[in-house]
Design an enzyme around this catalytic site. Structure first.
Site, PDB file in Angstrom:
ATOM      1  CG  ASP A  83     -13.471  33.190 -18.175  1.00  0.00           C
ATOM      2  OD1 ASP A  83     -13.513  32.464 -17.197  1.00  0.00           O
ATOM      3  OD2 ASP A  83     -12.382  33.078 -18.688  1.00  0.00           O
ATOM      4  CG  HIS A 137     -16.985  33.454 -22.024  1.00  0.00           C
ATOM      5  ND1 HIS A 137     -16.580  32.485 -22.754  1.00  0.00           N
ATOM      6  CD2 HIS A 137     -15.836  34.278 -21.899  1.00  0.00           C
ATOM      7  CE1 HIS A 137     -15.270  32.466 -23.321  1.00  0.00           C
ATOM      8  NE2 HIS A 137     -14.841  33.808 -22.405  1.00  0.00           N
TER       9      HIS A 137
HETATM   10 NI    NI Z   1     -12.191  36.618 -20.864  1.00  0.00          NI
END
Ligand code: NI
Length: 419
Positions: free
Chosen positions: A244, A386
């Protein structure tokens, strides 16, 4: 107990007949047989009482799935088990070698009910799972437990189909059994056993019995360089890695290199604002075959916005992505996992959250990321990471190595959701 077994025998036969009618060679990879990943309870179909308690590695036949529950047949008892506590079982083809036709029993004990016999020299699909002296096998419509010592690994030999119209592949060594497929004239098949006039063969697409008279020995000049060995039918475990908040000019690229090393596909939930800043990075991600998901334009908490603002966050990201890779995003993930009905109303693609949160953004510790994944990964997991933190990129190699060692394949979330 005896009464229950009797009561379910009829159901069992009906169910097995149904399973075999609806299964085909392609469905075999999505095996109808699964095993328990932990000790679990088998509940009745109304979830009101316990039918049985199953230990880890128990074999069940899957009948249907819905709402997190799987309807199974466990030793002739029909009931429900939590889907999260089941995974696909590894199967292989084994040859039946004994003096008489081996008995198939309802469970792995000598006292248990007899369901039928499998013929000598037949090939069965076997799920060698527990350490008991029995193995769960399937032969046509019959499935149950056979003594392990009566099954051996077959010797594989290459043969070529010489039949102008091809050959029908049958489920058992009988012309009246169900047809599971066809092999065309000239196809090279792997022969695993002979049973009277029948031969058990496998190809990449199908496995079953064909008439032996139309199979010819391949002269040595035609023998394929790679000797064909019986391919065990392996049900692959899959996980979806998701990244992400990118794209990030450095971290995303390091992640791409590691994914390539393991031939892994992943899903990147990108932020529109970063797409505008680093379009080349997004293009690289997409060109490498990874899936691109929408993670809003400014990484905002959507539940605090008006419908119009939500729409703008989603659409502007799609526009930014499309201008770089030529197509829209195929999945959506709301920042912070925060969504409500007005968010859902704006979505044209699946809303995808996660099942494992590595908390990589919080601890910035590659060892911890690895530990969380190792402790929680199972077939179907969606792992949240991430691609904006160096420590996440640094963790990835060890994460992929550990999961690969456990037999996992790495797929995009859309691929994972296809079932
Ligand atoms: Ni996020």
């Amino acid at each position: 107990m005896k009464k229950i077994i009797l009561r379910f025998t009829i159901l069992f036969i009906t169910v097995i007949a149904f399973v075999s009618l609806t299964s085909n060679a392609h469905a075999e990879l999505n095996s109808t047989v699964q095993i328990t990943t932990t000790d679990v309870i088998l509940f009745d179909e109304n979830l009101q009482y316990e039918i049985a308690s199953l230990s880890q590695n128990s074999v069940v036949t899957v009948l249907s799935k819905s709402n997190g529950w799987t309807k199974v047949n466990y030793q002739s008892q029909i009931g429900l088990i939590e889907s999260s506590k089941l995974e696909n079982a590894l199967a292989q083809y084994l040859l039946v070698q004994s003096k008489t036709d081996p008995i198939v029993r309802v469970s792995n004990t000598q006292q248990s009910e007899v369901l039928g016999n499998v013929p000598i020299n037949s090939v069965v699909k076997a799920y060698v799972i527990d350490s008991s002296s029995y193995t769960f096998v399937q032969y046509g419509e019959l499935s149950g437990y056979v003594q392990k010592q009566l099954l051996i690994k077959p010797t594989a030999q290459a043969r070529i189909v010489k039949a102008p119209n091809g050959l029908n592949v049958m489920q058992t060594a009988s012309s009246s059994s169900s047809q599971v497929g066809q092999v065309a004239n000239g196809t090279t098949v792997t022969m695993l056993a002979k049973l009277n006039d029948w031969v058990f063969v496998t190809t990449n697409d199908v496995a079953g019995y064909v008439q032996g008279s139309s199979l010819k020995y391949i002269p040595s000049t035609n023998v394929p360089k790679k000797p064909s060995t019986p391919k065990p039918v392996v049900s692959t475990k899959k996980v979806a890695l998701t990244f992400d908040d990118g794209p990030h000019p450095k971290v995303t690229q390091q992640i791409l290199r590691t994914l390539k090393k393991y031939d892994a596909k992943a899903t990147f939930f990108v932020v529109g604002d970063s797409v505008k800043k680093y379009p080349k990075v997004l293009k690289e991600v997409s060109d490498a075959g990874h899936e691109i998901g929408n993670h809003t334009f400014n990484h905002v908490k959507l539940t605090t916005l008006s419908s119009k603002q939500i729409q703008s966050q989603i659409q502007s990201t799609d526009t930014a992505v499309k201008s770089v890779i030529g197509q829209n995003t195929t999945v959506f993930r709301p920042p912070y996992g925060a969504y409500n009905n007005s968010v859902k109303k704006q979505l044209k693609v699946p809303n995808v959250l996660w099942t494992i949160d590595t908390l990589d953004w919080k601890h910035h510790n590659p060892t911890k990321t690895l530990q969380v994944v190792k402790a929680n990964a199972k077939n179907g997991s969606i792992i949240l990471m991430h691609d904006i933190h160096q420590t996440t990129a640094d963790a990835l190699d060890s994460v992929l190595a550990a999961l690969q060692k456990q037999g996992y394949e790495f797929v995009t979330v859309s691929e994972l959701m296809q079932k």
